[in-house]
Enzyme design. Structure first.
Site, PDB file in Angstrom:
ATOM      1  N   LYS A 177      -9.304  29.982  -4.634  1.00  0.00           N
ATOM      2  CA  LYS A 177     -10.470  30.517  -4.745  1.00  0.00           C
ATOM      3  C   LYS A 177     -11.144  29.997  -5.974  1.00  0.00           C
ATOM      4  CE  LYS A 177      -9.311  35.150  -2.909  1.00  0.00           C
ATOM      5  NZ  LYS A 177      -8.999  36.608  -3.122  1.00  0.00           N
ATOM      6  N   ARG A 202      -0.636  35.175  -0.368  1.00  0.00           N
ATOM      7  CA  ARG A 202      -1.389  34.716   0.796  1.00  0.00           C
ATOM      8  C   ARG A 202      -1.942  33.299   0.426  1.00  0.00           C
ATOM      9  NH1 ARG A 202      -7.186  35.830   2.274  1.00  0.00           N
ATOM     10  NH2 ARG A 202      -7.230  36.531   4.487  1.00  0.00           N
TER      11      ARG A 202
END
Length: 299
Positions: free
Chosen positions: A234, A268
């Site tokens: 991210k 995840r």
């Protein structure tokens, strides 16, 4: 070091999710990301074709993933809206093919009740909702089907633009939101042992917010439900390390290990094989598992 001393109690830590069982007091589940979208922030459409999505899921399971998360609509506001029918056409064929090939947990990444219902009929075990079960009917779909849900924090939800997100205390506000949405889930008839929470790193949050959530993650895990973190590649990792999208693996692994130590139990991720190795090592250090191939040195 005793792992049991580090973490708060988890509600129903031993869980049957789909066809697999997890003991979240001593185990971390690895969720592989498969996006059948043309605009996912990391894959950039590499798994948009049906064959590519199915192949990516198969490789993830072969690499050690416990779980495959299949999505057909990105979170980003920089995209055109798509119809419910189009999202169903993206995710259902992938779920059906993956379900026929593996006993791994399958989740559908959607915020729409109709998509969730179709995905469950195709074989999905979990609804992974980045909108926090805010769409009318979503919690009821999960309750009737008896599937697990991931309740995620975001301010605006998928496809909604939130400019300059601001929090007085991001961790406290995220925790309050999650408690409220869990209460909503319970009132709708979702069993407590079907609920998972996710603080939503980078979802309507800047780099400082996501770092603070990671630093104080134990305040989220203390809510009591198994906590999922979706940190993989991210922007907060890229901005922290000044790394482009394709060079964030090491930062992702470091942030995931810190999250495990602070109580996260589901990761995840995009890079399954590297995550499996780092998680198995972390579990061993915490005393949750032994070495796979110990050598006994004789004195």
């Amino acid at each position: 070091m005793s792992g049991e001393m580090l973490f708060p109690g988890i509600i129903s830590p031993v869980r049957r999710i789909g066809r697999r069982e997890f003991d979240f007091e001593r185990q971390v589940a690895i969720m592989a990301i498969v996006n059948r979208t043309p605009n996912s922030f990391h894959d950039q459409g590499r798994t948009y074709a049906l064959e590519s999505a199915v192949a990516a899921a198969a490789k993830a399971v072969a690499d050690g993933a416990d779980w495959v998360d299949i999505g057909g609509y990105a979170f980003s506001a920089d995209q055109a809206q798509i119809a419910v029918e189009a999202e169903i056409e993206r995710v259902v064929p992938v779920i059906a093919e993956v379900r026929a090939a593996t006993d791994a947990v399958i989740s559908v990444d959607t915020h729409r009740a109709e998509v969730a219902r179709a995905a469950i009929e195709a074989g999905a075990d979990v609804i992974n909702d980045t909108n926090g079960l805010r769409e009318p009917g979503m919690a009821e779909v999960a309750a009737v089907a008896g599937v697990s849900v991931v309740v995620t924090h975001s301010l605006g939800g998928p496809g909604q633009r939130v400019s300059r997100p601001s929090y007085a205390d991001v961790v406290s506000e995220v925790a309050d939101f999650l408690r409220e949405r869990v209460s909503h889930a319970l009132k709708a008839g979702i069993a407590a042992d079907k609920i998972i929470i996710d603080p939503g790193h980078d979802l309507n949050k800047n780099t400082f917010h996501s770092l603070e959530l990671t630093r104080r993650l134990e305040e989220i895990t203390a809510i009591g439900y198994p906590t999922l973190v979706a940190l993989s590649n991210k922007d907060f990792i890229g901005e922290t390390l000044d790394r482009p999208q394709g060079e964030r693996k090491e930062g992702t692994i470091a942030a995931n290990v810190v999250s495990i130590i602070k109580g996260a139990r589901i990761l995840r991720v995009h890079d399954v094989a590297a995550t499996v190795a780092s998680v198995r090592m972390t579990e061993a250090v915490l005393g949750w598992r032994g070495p796979i191939a110990p050598v006994h040195n004789l004195v």
